[in-house]
Scaffold this active site. Structure first.
Site, PDB file in Angstrom:
ATOM      1  CG  ASP A 348      57.784  69.557  51.804  1.00 50.37           C
ATOM      2  OD1 ASP A 348      58.166  69.555  52.988  1.00 50.37           O
ATOM      3  OD2 ASP A 348      57.123  68.625  51.315  1.00 50.37           O
ATOM      4  CG  HIS A 674      65.794  71.940  51.188  1.00 55.63           C
ATOM      5  ND1 HIS A 674      66.173  72.447  49.969  1.00 55.63           N
ATOM      6  CD2 HIS A 674      64.534  71.467  51.010  1.00 55.63           C
ATOM      7  CE1 HIS A 674      65.201  72.277  49.100  1.00 55.63           C
ATOM      8  NE2 HIS A 674      64.185  71.687  49.714  1.00 55.63           N
ATOM      9  CG  ASP A 724      74.877  74.473  56.923  1.00 53.77           C
ATOM     10  OD1 ASP A 724      73.651  74.269  56.745  1.00 53.77           O
ATOM     11  OD2 ASP A 724      75.318  75.421  57.604  1.00 53.77           O
ATOM     12  CD  GLU A 733      63.316  68.834  53.355  1.00 53.89           C
ATOM     13  OE1 GLU A 733      63.786  68.034  52.537  1.00 53.89           O
ATOM     14  OE2 GLU A 733      62.174  69.315  53.260  1.00 53.89           O
TER      15      GLU A 733
END
Ligand code: 9MR
Length: 861
Positions: A348, A674, A724, A733
């Site tokens: 993020d 991620h 994955d 992540e």
């Protein structure tokens, strides 16, 4: 990919099938598998135009030949900025469904296809990211509903492209009575090895998955196929963390080295692996170089990080709103802060002080360990050693990288004059979660500072205090700034000792909630004491209840639980804490416990024996290894070194999934983590994560699962709760606090290659006999505790920070940086069994109390 997705290449437009005809306005409830499937979609063949469908207002389209083609505008940020959907779909708990559709696009693009409840927090039954091309393709995704919903929504989220494009959809069906999806990951050969390699004089173990109950023969072959060693496995039987029956293969004996070895047993041959070389040197550099492309506020230079160049994120260039004048969320303050820079936390765009603090501390500890551990080698970390821009400044690269984050942490402090002056804002992130992919420079959201917390304030204090002592030789002004910020933060935390970050957060970022900060107080006090030697911090350390507690439980430490870091540093960084030996003993006892658990696990795994694999379990595995590595640094005992090396095997392929969790290492590695910018799985023009990136790993804590994990990992054995897939943020992540311990352990392991594990039988006593302002004298006594004479004895140690050698006698002493090498002891004669040599030195020192080095290593010719 472990998908049931069927992607049949087709030419031309899709042909309607009989199945699509029965549009079901009122679908039946639960349906037996052998009944005819029902299609829940209305007008999925577009025979009635767009009847039953809706779009966001920015879309227009036309139906022709059963295909609906829609013009999608460019210039939106998120997938959900343009949607085609259908509402009111009834889903029944436990029933399985198949979502089918045919789609093409005017340009290669991935879209987000999902069945969800269209109500905050948008629970999702299936979420997929089909990659569309100009040829129509059929897609099929099976899923099982985990709740009864009368109002589910099918949505194709097709926004977030810079350029306008056309989306064409046909043959949409949501069929009842589907086969439940089954997770069948490619686990490769049943002989599970460290796919990267083993050190010649390290432990060499593998795990065989088999139902056999008796030992089975194994063979080790070299790259030419020649038999190098053989033996029999040791049956272990059923094992709970993997849900498998397994045997252990130990091939530690033998002296063969090279590339391309394989291990064969029970009719299976492992992936190839090396014995020898130094695979961990590259991994150490990669794990540390991971941080540069995580940087915010700076353009990533493609010549430095090839394949990863990108524009600066969150500077004042539209559509970014920039991090240079960030206000408080919900107008909680009337100032703004310039918090540009730092590292993005993970996949993020948020930046969180507690996690930044622990990550940068662990990265700095790579360097600090190299200063103080006998096998540490700071020259491997010198200026020029990493892929970062700050070459030629004379500062070790790992410290340059750390500074990028430390400066950000300091910028998060509440300014003087404000009520909470000196505290640190807990975090800064977007107003809402952004979609994937989204390069940092393309994030249009407003960003806010979230309220200060005691935990963030103390993490800042700890990290800045550590930075102060490590930067002192390179940049005294910066070191002083760090120390001042750390002491200000400490005072602010004392004044506001219970301002807790909540466990829930406004949208757009993670909470990092923590309502027990006794460990943060302990850690900050320890770091401030190590840097300043001040009584007030010493007292806080000694008075903390945690000082006596065994803190070395599962995972050892994490962003929420930092007491163990304090103990590791108190044990390894030279200091004059009263009773410091007890701390050393606690660290060693903690490591002993991990070694015991490791020995009991047929995967060589100390973590997870309770059956729980937490979020980021791979970092928990590594943090336990950090404790074991520190025990090696403190004792020099080979069992701890072997424990660390053996523990790495699990992460690099000796596990239930046969998967290496480090990108670019091993035959079968995690590479779809991620991330909003390493989003190759969604957009082939974007890269995968850089080599040396660690995946979070198995997460058996069901409450936190993401839609991908919910779909595929239902009922998984803990070690298998991993996929994955870029959508699986709860298992896959990448984060700064997971790569930092990888950097620590890869550096440790790299140093072990080529070291000799047999240590000569000598005992060293290092006495500080006297000290005065600016100086000290020491006497060193070496005793031969073995039965053979010791020849050409050499002692090495790292001088504690602030000390240097002025003069010595009865020895040849050479100081190179922190490292001291002593030869020609006792005039160069052999040291006979039971005899002791003694030599002495005068040293200079700074204001701190002179203390002995953490340990002295001893080698003989
Ligand atoms: O690592 C964090 C984990 O311990 C928590 O259980 C989880 C849920 O709160 O959040 C993890 O941290 C995430 C953070 O909130 C946002 N950036 C990505 C982090 C890793 O997934």
């Amino acid at each position: 990919m472990p998908r049931t997705a069927v992607r049949r290449r087709r030419l031309g437009v899709a042909v309607l099938t009989a199945l699509a005809l029965g549009a079901a306005a009122a679908a039946p409830a639960a349906q037996a598998q052998d009944e005819e499937p029902t299609d829940l979609i209305t007008n999925g063949d577009f025979a009635a135009g767009t009847n039953g469908w809706w779009t966001t207002a920015n879309l227009t389209g036309a139906v022709a030949d059963g295909e609906w083609c829609i013009d999608v505008p460019g210039g939106t940020a998120n997938a959900w900025d343009a949607i085609v959907g259908q509402d009111g779909l009834p889903l029944v708990t436990g029933e399985s469904y198949e979502l089918r559709f045919t789609a093409r696009a005017s340009t290669d693009v991935s879209v987000r296809a999902l069945v969800q409840r269209p109500v905050d927090p948008w629970p999702t039954a299936v979420e997929e990211f089909p990659l569309l091309t100009s040829e129509a393709q059929d897609f099929s995704y099976a899923f099982t509903a985990s709740a009864d919903w009368s109002d589910a929504q099918l949505a194709f989220q097709i926004g977030r492209n810079a350029e306008p494009w056309q989306f064409c959809l046909s043959e949409v069906q949501l069929l009842t009575g589907a086969e439940p999806p089954v997770y069948e990951p490619d686990t490769g050969p049943r002989v599970r090895v460290n796919q990267v390699g083993y050190l010649p004089d390290g432990p060499k173990q593998a795990t065989l998955v088999t139902e056999a109950t008796d030992p089975v023969p194994w063979q080790l072959r070299n790259a030419e196929g020649a038999l190098v060693a053989e033996g029999d496995s040791t049956p272990h039987g059923p094992e709970a963390t993997s849900g498998e029956s397994v045997h252990v293969i130990d091939f530690s004996g033998g002296s063969a080295t090279g590339e391309g070895f394989t291990l064969t047993a029970d009719g299976e041959t492992s992936y190839p692996f090396a014995i020898g070389g130094n695979p961990y040197r590259d991994m150490a550099v990669d794990a540390m170089s991971f941080f540069y492309p995580q940087r915010s506020g700076i353009a990533i230079d493609d010549t430095i990080a090839p394949g990863y160049g990108r524009e600066a994120g969150h500077v004042d260039v539209a559509p970014n709103q920039g991090d240079s004048a960030v206000p408080c969320y919900a107008e909680a303050c009337d100032y703004t802060l310039d918090v540009a820079g730092g590292w993005y936390d993970a996949g993020d765009h948020g930046k969180y002080v507690v996690n930044g603090g622990i990550s940068v501390a662990q990265l700095m500890s790579v360097y600090e360990r190299a200063l103080h551990a006998p096998t540490g080698d700071a020259s491997l970390l010198e200026d020029g050693s990493l892929r970062i821009p700050e070459h030629g400044d004379g500062v070790p690269d790992v410290l340059d990288e750390a500074r990028w984050e430390v400066e950000f942490l300091l910028s998060m402090q509440v300014p003087a004059g404000e009520e909470l002056a000196g505290m640190a804002h807990h975090k800064i992130h977007d107003e809402n979660w952004t979609g994937l992919p989204l390069l940092p420079a393309d994030d249009p959201q407003p960003r806010y500072l979230y309220p200060p917390s005691t935990a963030a304030t103390l993490n800042l204090a700890a990290a800045a205090a550590q930075a102060a002592r490590l930067f002192a030789p390179y940049d005294a002004e910066f070191a002083a700034e760090c120390l001042e910020a750390a002491e200000t933060a400490w005072a602010a935390a004392l004044a506001h000792p219970d301002v807790y970050a909540p466990d829930t957060s406004p949208a757009g970022g993670g909470p990092y909630g923590d309502s027990n900060v006794s460990d943060e107080f302990y850690w900050a006090a320890a770091e401030l004491f190590l840097t300043t030697g001040k009584k007030t911090y010493e007292e806080h350390v000694l008075d903390s209840k945690l000082h006596e507690d065994d803190v070395f439980g599962p995972g050892a430490f994490s962003w929420a639980s930092v007491a163990a870091i304090a103990k590791l540093d108190l044990a390894l960084v030279p200091n004059a804490l009263p009773g410091r030996d007890d701390v050393v003993a606690q660290v060693v006892a903690g490591a002993d416990n991990y070694l015991e658990l490791q020995a009991a696990s047929p995967w060589g795994l100390s973590y997870g024996s309770s059956g729980t694999f937490d979020w980021g379990s791979n970092s928990a595995v590594l943090n336990e290894l950090v404790v074991v590595a520190t025990a090696f640094d403190l004792t020099g005992e080979a069992q701890y070194r072997d424990g660390v090396l053996g523990g790495l095997d699990y992460l690099l392929g000796r596990n239930a999934l046969g998967n290496s969790y480090v990108t670019g290492y091993g035959s079968h590695d995690s590479h779809n983590m991620h991330s909003r910018w390493y989003a190759n799985q969604l957009d082939p023009s974007l890269p995968n994560p850089p080599a040396g990136t660690l995946a979070g790993g198995p997460n058996s804590v069901t409450a936190t699962w993401d839609p991908i994990a919910q779909r595929w990992l239902n009922g998984c054995a803990p070690q298998r709760c991993y996929i994955d897939d870029i959508g699986s943020w709860a298992t896959n992540e990448l984060t700064i606090n997971w790569n930092a311990p990888l950097a620590q352990i890869a550096n440790f392991a790299a140093e072990q290659a080529g070291t000799v594990s047999t240590s000569p039988s000598c005992k060293v006593e290092y006495r500080i006999n006297g000290q005065w302002p600016g100086g000290f004298n020491a006497q060193i006594l070496v005793t031969n505790t073995g039965a053979e004479p010791l020849q050409d004895l050499t002692l090495t140690w790292a001088l504690p920070t602030g000390q240097s050698i002025v003069h010595s006698w009865s020895v040849a002493l050479v100081q190179d940086g922190h490292t001291v090498t002593a030869t020609e002891l006792g005039g160069g004669y052999d040291l006979k069994p039971g005899r002791t040599y003694s030599f002495g030195l005068i040293g200079s020192k700074d204001a701190r109390t002179a203390v002995a080095p953490a340990s002295v290593s001893c080698s003989a010719g």
